[in-house]
Design a protein around this motif. Structure first.
Motif, PDB file in Angstrom:
ATOM      1  N   LEU A 173      49.730  34.397  87.145  1.00 48.98           N
ATOM      2  CA  LEU A 173      49.301  35.636  86.736  1.00 48.98           C
ATOM      3  C   LEU A 173      50.234  35.857  84.938  1.00 48.98           C
ATOM      4  O   LEU A 173      49.596  36.405  84.959  1.00 48.98           O
ATOM      5  CB  LEU A 173      50.028  36.126  88.242  1.00 48.98           C
ATOM      6  CG  LEU A 173      48.790  35.934  89.263  1.00 48.98           C
ATOM      7  CD1 LEU A 173      49.057  36.864  89.926  1.00 48.98           C
ATOM      8  CD2 LEU A 173      47.616  36.703  88.539  1.00 48.98           C
ATOM      9  N   SER A 200      48.663  35.785  81.383  1.00 49.10           N
ATOM     10  CA  SER A 200      47.807  36.933  81.408  1.00 49.10           C
ATOM     11  C   SER A 200      47.967  37.666  79.954  1.00 49.10           C
ATOM     12  O   SER A 200      47.543  38.404  79.930  1.00 49.10           O
ATOM     13  CB  SER A 200      48.557  37.662  82.752  1.00 49.10           C
ATOM     14  OG  SER A 200      49.594  37.870  81.980  1.00 49.10           O
ATOM     15  N   MET A 253      41.054  34.375  84.205  1.00 46.78           N
ATOM     16  CA  MET A 253      41.861  35.350  83.902  1.00 46.78           C
ATOM     17  C   MET A 253      41.232  36.906  83.853  1.00 46.78           C
ATOM     18  O   MET A 253      42.283  37.112  84.042  1.00 46.78           O
ATOM     19  CB  MET A 253      43.235  34.338  82.726  1.00 46.78           C
ATOM     20  CG  MET A 253      43.662  33.528  83.220  1.00 46.78           C
ATOM     21  SD  MET A 253      44.541  33.695  85.123  1.00 46.78           S
ATOM     22  CE  MET A 253      46.359  35.386  84.483  1.00 46.78           C
ATOM     23  N   ALA A 283      41.599  38.817  87.059  1.00 44.79           N
ATOM     24  CA  ALA A 283      43.860  38.648  87.814  1.00 44.79           C
ATOM     25  C   ALA A 283      43.978  40.110  87.193  1.00 44.79           C
ATOM     26  O   ALA A 283      43.524  40.070  85.840  1.00 44.79           O
ATOM     27  CB  ALA A 283      44.554  37.897  86.780  1.00 44.79           C
TER      28      ALA A 283
END
Length: 376
Positions: A300, A304, A321, A324
């Motif tokens: 994460l 990111s 991603m 996320a």
């Protein structure tokens, strides 16, 4: 189906706050990450070239060589030590200097004659963080002084076009600005997952979750109480960190609207606290939760876009991603805090966070209901 009771949600949330207040280890963790850890990240960026020790063997001792020696100044380098050729290798072996620059005899004469004299730079590569960036900096300083000296001696006409670099948003290229704010963003994610997950596991280990099951409360009320209480703690701690540590102690300017940033942080907390509850329903105890946290938290944070631009990542990773919450939180955080963006610029990350948070909340609620039904 019974409707939600705001009174139950409020009282259960207050209970969570009192439980956190009685947990000294969690309080120390919150205090540490939003003060010491943020300050350390801003002042100890490993790739920064700062006060690097350098020695120079000036065998030429001419105006050009003296200009080169004088060009190495703090804060990138310490004031250079002038040593002899015989002292260079022993000093490097002892680790006294990261760089040792040798200027040969007749260097200025060869430069003015148009020849290409060799300048030797010895680098202690065991100091990896400074060796790479420092080698390039030494080369640029030496070449810059040579060009300036030749221009003065030969009286060459200045070029009609000059390239001027202008840095936006961080004019001094201070890595501390980036490090401090990014750590606050990362710790908001980390602590929200830890606090909500630990709160649920703590109740399970202490047996208080069974007390909740016999009370007139629903799983939704229990989840919402943990989300608002732990989210409030993280929001307050991060706000104090930005005002007292980032802006006060470190002097980092914040360009955009802090209320807009914390509104985005609240949406991110809605998603990450739900994620923490989901992970706590999978883990049986705190050690298992800690191992699961490592597997989830590292991707994460690393993928990111906070440490490496997402454009540099493979297409598959970038697309994955997008699911996320940290990806969109980093995007809106950088846009607001660094560039002063408004809601007209960051509305897409806000919409993504709302959608991801709602999905994670529904999945966590379904998992939580299944877990407590087995306990009942």
């Amino acid at each position: 189906m019974r409707t939600l009771s705001l009174t139950n949600i409020r009282r259960l949330g207050v209970k969570e706050l009192w439980s956190l207040w009685r947990d000294p280890m969690m309080l120390v963790l919150i205090l540490y990450v939003f003060t010491v850890a943020v300050h350390t990240a801003a002042t100890a960026m490993p790739e920064t070239l700062h006060n690097s020790p350098i020695a120079i063997v000036d065998a030429d001792d001419t105006p050009l060589s003296r200009h080169i020696v004088a060009a190495f100044q703090p804060p990138q380098f310490v004031w250079p030590a002038i040593i002899s050729m015989n002292d260079m290798d022993p000093a490097m072996d002892q680790g006294l200097y990261t760089f040792a620059l040798q200027i040969p005899h007749g260097f200025q004469r060869d430069v003015l004659a148009g020849r290409n004299p060799a300048v030797q730079l010895n680098v202690d590569a065991t100091r990896m963080s400074q060796a790479f960036s420092g080698s390039n900096a030494v080369q640029q300083i030496v070449m810059g002084e040579i060009d300036a000296f030749i221009e003065r001696q030969r009286g060459e006409r200045v070029q009609p076009i000059e390239l001027v670099l202008r840095y936006r948003f961080n004019q001094t290229l201070d890595k501390g600005w980036f490090g401090s704010l990014m750590q606050v963003i990362n710790y908001i994610t980390m602590l929200s997952i830890i606090l909500t997950g630990a709160a649920l596991i703590r109740e399970r280990e202490h047996g208080t979750i069974e007390h909740l099951l016999v009370m007139p409360v629903t799983p939704t009320e229990i989840m919402l109480s943990k989300i608002w209480s732990m989210g409030l703690v993280v929001l307050v701690a991060s706000a104090l960190s930005i005002h007292l540590v980032v802006r006060g102690l470190l002097g980092v300017p914040v360009e955009g609207s802090l209320p807009l940033f914390f509104a985005g942080a609240a949406l991110c907390l809605f998603a990450t606290t739900s994620m923490g509850i989901f992970m706590a329903t999978i883990a049986r105890n705190m050690p298992q939760f800690g191992m699961l946290l490592v597997l989830i938290l590292l991707p994460l944070q690393m993928l990111s876009g906070g440490f490496t631009p997402r454009e540099n990542m493979p297409d598959l990773v970038r697309h994955i991603m997008l699911l996320a919450p940290t990806t969109h939180f980093v995007e809106l955080g950088q846009a607001i805090l660094y560039r002063g963006a408004g809601i007209d610029v960051v509305w897409r990350p806000f919409a993504w966070l709302l959608a991801i948070g709602t999905t994670l909340f529904m999945l966590s609620l379904a998992r939580f209901r299944k877990t407590i039904s087995r306990m009942a």
